[in-house]
Design an enzyme around this catalytic site. Structure first.
Site, mmCIF file in Angstrom:
data_model
loop_
_atom_site.group_PDB
_atom_site.id
_atom_site.type_symbol
_atom_site.label_atom_id
_atom_site.label_comp_id
_atom_site.label_asym_id
_atom_site.label_seq_id
_atom_site.Cartn_x
_atom_site.Cartn_y
_atom_site.Cartn_z
ATOM 1 N N MET A 113 4.069 5.153 -9.416
ATOM 2 C CA MET A 113 3.992 4.307 -8.337
ATOM 3 C C MET A 113 4.871 4.751 -7.200
ATOM 4 S SD MET A 113 1.588 2.536 -8.723
ATOM 5 C CE MET A 113 1.857 1.526 -7.027
ATOM 6 N N HIS A 167 -6.777 0.361 -11.999
ATOM 7 C CA HIS A 167 -5.162 0.252 -11.906
ATOM 8 C C HIS A 167 -4.817 -1.350 -12.837
ATOM 9 C CE1 HIS A 167 -0.961 0.425 -9.816
ATOM 10 N NE2 HIS A 167 -1.143 0.207 -10.921
ATOM 11 N N MET A 209 -2.608 -3.807 -12.705
ATOM 12 C CA MET A 209 -1.127 -4.326 -12.268
ATOM 13 C C MET A 209 -1.203 -5.927 -12.987
ATOM 14 S SD MET A 209 -0.978 -2.904 -8.573
ATOM 15 C CE MET A 209 -2.766 -2.653 -8.768
ATOM 16 N N ASP A 267 -7.759 -1.541 -7.545
ATOM 17 C CA ASP A 267 -6.502 -2.089 -7.910
ATOM 18 C C ASP A 267 -6.463 -3.647 -8.497
ATOM 19 O OD1 ASP A 267 -4.278 -0.319 -7.297
ATOM 20 O OD2 ASP A 267 -5.072 -0.698 -5.342
ATOM 21 N N SER A 318 -8.158 4.015 -2.381
ATOM 22 C CA SER A 318 -7.640 2.638 -2.776
ATOM 23 C C SER A 318 -8.498 1.530 -2.035
ATOM 24 C CB SER A 318 -6.300 2.193 -2.920
ATOM 25 O OG SER A 318 -6.168 0.843 -3.254
ATOM 26 N N ASP A 340 0.745 6.849 -6.212
ATOM 27 C CA ASP A 340 0.055 5.666 -5.603
ATOM 28 C C ASP A 340 0.935 4.876 -4.892
ATOM 29 O OD1 ASP A 340 -1.678 3.572 -5.091
ATOM 30 O OD2 ASP A 340 -1.729 2.752 -7.146
ATOM 31 N N HIS A 370 -10.153 4.157 -6.517
ATOM 32 C CA HIS A 370 -9.148 3.737 -6.978
ATOM 33 C C HIS A 370 -9.162 2.311 -6.999
ATOM 34 C CE1 HIS A 370 -4.916 3.665 -8.806
ATOM 35 N NE2 HIS A 370 -4.609 2.658 -7.777
ATOM 36 N N MET A 416 -4.938 -7.010 -9.629
ATOM 37 C CA MET A 416 -3.641 -7.666 -9.414
ATOM 38 C C MET A 416 -3.877 -9.073 -10.284
ATOM 39 S SD MET A 416 -2.388 -6.575 -5.909
ATOM 40 C CE MET A 416 -2.393 -4.836 -5.436
HETATM 41 C C1 DX5 Z 1 -0.182 -1.202 -4.804
HETATM 42 C C2 DX5 Z 1 -1.354 -0.370 -5.240
HETATM 43 C C3 DX5 Z 1 -1.910 0.630 -4.262
HETATM 44 C C4 DX5 Z 1 -2.508 0.602 -3.055
HETATM 45 C C5 DX5 Z 1 -2.084 1.653 -2.057
HETATM 46 O O1 DX5 Z 1 0.003 -2.269 -5.515
HETATM 47 O O2 DX5 Z 1 -1.422 -0.252 -6.528
HETATM 48 O O3 DX5 Z 1 -3.021 1.409 -4.862
HETATM 49 O O4 DX5 Z 1 -3.473 -0.025 -2.526
HETATM 50 O O5 DX5 Z 1 -2.254 1.624 -0.828
HETATM 51 P P1 DX5 Z 1 -1.672 2.332 0.528
HETATM 52 O O6 DX5 Z 1 -2.154 3.676 0.162
HETATM 53 O O7 DX5 Z 1 -1.967 1.337 1.653
HETATM 54 O O8 DX5 Z 1 -0.202 2.293 0.357
HETATM 55 ZN ZN ZN Z 2 -3.082 1.259 -7.512
#
Ligand code: DX5
Ligand code: ZN
Length: 232
Positions: A150, A76, A78, A44, A17, A185, A42, A46
């Site tokens: 998740m 991903h 979010m 992320d 990630s 994840d 990956h 947000m």
């Molecule tokens: C959380 C994200 C994850 C995160 C994982 O909101 O969707 O992908 O980056 O990070 P680690 O592996 O550090 O928990």
């Molecule tokens: Zn993620």
């Protein structure tokens, strides 16, 4: 572009990630993690609304795709309104777009959003948060290329793994076809990866467990996450 997700892998796939990478050296960190043995990246996204944090927009994704055109980008989302992000991220080089079942009003809504992603020629993923009942997801599993469970409440990297979500994996795994992946994840590291693969997950996201460690350790960490017995 090698498609790492549409064929059943003979070992767990590892997706670093990039949220945990050094954003000022993003392409360099991403490249090094792939050279260390990772299978895909990956990404992320947000929106500061669905989760209480902001991360990056399509511009960052486009720059990453330009720097690493052969890297498979698992994006991903979010976000509360995923539909408005599909085209911008597909244009930015995303290979897969996943969105949350929590933002869907109905099974049909989830299927309609899936179709919108397919129309862009991109792989599809559906995501479920820890508090959400797995029953809400099961009716639509067949429609997606990837199901993402998740194992933390989304919004931040570096959180503790929530072991109760492994039951969701055990429930979904028997439904997964050879051309679908089951991803987990959040909080995945050397101590938790084996629990995830034992529960049936075949694609592991890891942020801080990789980018939070010195670069010369990444290859060994990735081997450990996969469950390889060999030592460096
Ligand atoms: C959380 C994200 C994850 C995160 C994982 O909101 O969707 O992908 O980056 O990070 P680690 O592996 O550090 O928990
Ligand atoms: Zn993620």
């Amino acid at each position: 572009m090698i498609d790492p997700i549409s064929t059943k892998p003979n070992r767990p796939l590892i997706a670093p990630s990039i949220l945990a990478a050094d954003f000022a050296n993003l392409a360099d960190d991403a490249r090094a993690s792939l050279q260390a043995g990772a299978d895909l990246l990956h990404v992320d996204i947000m929106d500061g609304h669905f989760v209480p944090n902001l991360s990056m927009g399509p511009g960052v994704c486009a720059s990453l795709h330009k720097a690493l055109p052969d890297a498979y980008l698992d994006v991903h989302l979010m976000v509360t309104d995923p539909k408005s992000y599909f085209k911008p991220f597909a244009d930015a080089g995303a290979n897969l777009l996943s969105f949350h079942i929590e933002v869907c009003e109905s099974e049909q809504h989830a299927r309609d959003l899936c179709g919108e992603i397919e129309d862009l020629g991109v792989h599809t993923g559906i995501v479920i948060n820890p508090p959400t009942d797995v029953e809400r997801l099961l009716p639509v599993v067949d429609a997606f290329d990837l199901v993402l469970v998740m194992s933390v409440n989304p919004g931040f990297g570096g959180q503790a793994f929530i072991p109760e979500v492994l039951d969701k994996g055990r429930r979904i795994a028997p439904m997964i076809r050879g051309d679908q992946r089951l991803e987990i994840d959040g909080g995945i590291g050397p101590d938790t990866a084996g629990l995830a693969t034992d529960a049936g997950f075949d694609l592991l996201v890891a942020g801080s467990a990789i980018y939070g460690k010195p670069r010369d350790q990444w290859a060994q960490i990735i081997r450990t996450l996969r469950g390889d017995q060999e030592q460096a």
